[in-house]
Design an enzyme around this catalytic site. Structure first.
Site, PDB file in Angstrom:
ATOM      1  N   ASP A  14      -9.001  -2.532  -3.766  1.00  0.00           N
ATOM      2  CA  ASP A  14      -7.620  -2.676  -4.227  1.00  0.00           C
ATOM      3  C   ASP A  14      -7.195  -1.489  -5.088  1.00  0.00           C
ATOM      4  OD1 ASP A  14      -5.190  -4.017  -4.440  1.00  0.00           O
ATOM      5  OD2 ASP A  14      -5.786  -5.032  -6.281  1.00  0.00           O
TER       6      ASP A  14
ATOM      7  N   TRP B  19      -2.653   4.006  -6.969  1.00  0.00           N
ATOM      8  CA  TRP B  19      -3.272   5.323  -7.176  1.00  0.00           C
ATOM      9  C   TRP B  19      -2.341   6.417  -6.665  1.00  0.00           C
ATOM     10  CZ3 TRP B  19      -4.702   9.414  -4.120  1.00  0.00           C
ATOM     11  CH2 TRP B  19      -5.622  10.319  -4.636  1.00  0.00           C
TER      12      TRP B  19
ATOM     13  N   ARG C  97       2.383   5.586  -0.629  1.00  0.00           N
ATOM     14  CA  ARG C  97       1.277   4.642  -0.682  1.00  0.00           C
ATOM     15  C   ARG C  97       0.172   4.977   0.327  1.00  0.00           C
ATOM     16  NH1 ARG C  97       1.554  -0.274  -2.914  1.00  0.00           N
ATOM     17  NH2 ARG C  97       0.366  -1.176  -1.179  1.00  0.00           N
TER      18      ARG C  97
ATOM     19  N   ASN D  37      -1.866  -9.469   4.661  1.00  0.00           N
ATOM     20  CA  ASN D  37      -1.333  -8.105   4.600  1.00  0.00           C
ATOM     21  C   ASN D  37      -0.262  -7.819   5.646  1.00  0.00           C
ATOM     22  OD1 ASN D  37      -4.452  -6.500   3.553  1.00  0.00           O
ATOM     23  ND2 ASN D  37      -2.784  -7.338   2.330  1.00  0.00           N
TER      24      ASN D  37
ATOM     25  N   ARG E 252       3.317  -6.909   4.495  1.00  0.00           N
ATOM     26  CA  ARG E 252       3.717  -5.588   4.004  1.00  0.00           C
ATOM     27  C   ARG E 252       4.701  -4.937   4.977  1.00  0.00           C
ATOM     28  NH1 ARG E 252      -1.687  -2.910   1.168  1.00  0.00           N
ATOM     29  NH2 ARG E 252      -2.181  -4.727  -0.127  1.00  0.00           N
TER      30      ARG E 252
END
Length: 258
Positions: A31, A36, A44, A79, A82
């Site tokens: 994760d 980051w 992303r 997911n 998304r």
């Protein structure tokens, strides 16, 4: 003959821990890729790219420590919520990572397994996962379970459905159903239960990952984003694990003065 992974660039070596305190199965929630990237002003998807090296280095660290099973949460059944762009990128990226890293994993003696559901998953991803499984099926140094389109509740529901079908067909007597029997219907019943459950990014939840297998896992939540994780982080978590007292529901009185 398998080759040993190259040493960590720092020259650090795996801590010496008695084998009985080394986890057999480490589950990893990878994760923090998006955060980051965003912290660096990047899209992303750049975080997902950076996370590839972390996974490979963690597998290398597991081999150096003698950890025989690593499960990586690559894409969950949730997911799909998304953005279409991110989902499409991840589907392509999983295929590319497996293609890029197969030779390295082969050289290390890593067996690749896929855990997850086929429905909705891109056919190209399924083909590559199944190809990697076939190519590495005889490797015995370490098993990397790639959890793609995986959900812990989905796995338990699928197991219950298969068991119910066998019961309806007369293969199984309903009164004989117990935990051990249900476990045989999980995606990979031959893989041992999780000993050490790692999650990066500082989030304090398991997010529907290996719910059945992690019933007595030791949880370590890392305050570091996944692309910054490497084998040194894994080794630190294993040292934490080795210091814990695993009682599996049992207890012994600690008498004062003894």
């Amino acid at each position: 003959m398998p080759v040993f992974p190259d040493p960590h660039p720092s020259g650090a070596v795996a801590p010496k821990i008695p084998s009985q305190f080394v986890p057999r199965h480490v589950a990893v929630v990878m994760d923090g890729n998006g955060r980051w990237a965003n912290q660096r002003g990047l899209p992303r998807n750049e975080g997902h790219k950076a996370g590839e090296h972390s996974l490979v280095d963690v597998v290398a660290g597991a081999i150096e420590m003698g950890i025989p099973y690593v499960s990586a949460y690559a894409f969950s059944t949730e997911n799909w919520r998304r953005s279409i762009d991110e989902v499409s990128f991840i589907m392509r990226f999983v295929t590319e990572v497996l293609t890029r890293q197969l030779d390295t994993l082969q050289s290390w003696g890593v067996r690749v397994l896929w855990s997850g559901r086929k429905p909705k998953l891109w056919k190209s991803v399924i083909r590559q996962l199944e190809y990697c499984q076939e190519q590495t099926k005889n490797n015995t140094v370490c098993t990397l379970v790639m959890c793609v389109n995986y959900g812990g509740r989905a796995e338990i529901a699928d197991a219950a459905q298969a068991l119910a079908q066998d019961a309806a067909a007369g293969v199984v007597k309903p009164q004989s159903v117990n935990e051990k029997m249900l476990a045989r219907y999980l995606y990979h019943p031959e893989v041992p239960d999780v000993d050490l459950f790692l999650r990066s990014s500082g989030e304090l939840r398991t997010s529907n990952f290996l719910l059945w297998q992690s019933a007595y896992a030791e949880l370590v939540f890392l305050d570091v984003l996944w692309p910054d994780v490497d084998r040194l982080v894994l080794w630190d978590a294993v040292e934490q694990y080795a210091r814990r007292d695993r009682r599996y529901g049992g207890a012994v009185d600690q008498v004062a003065g003894r």
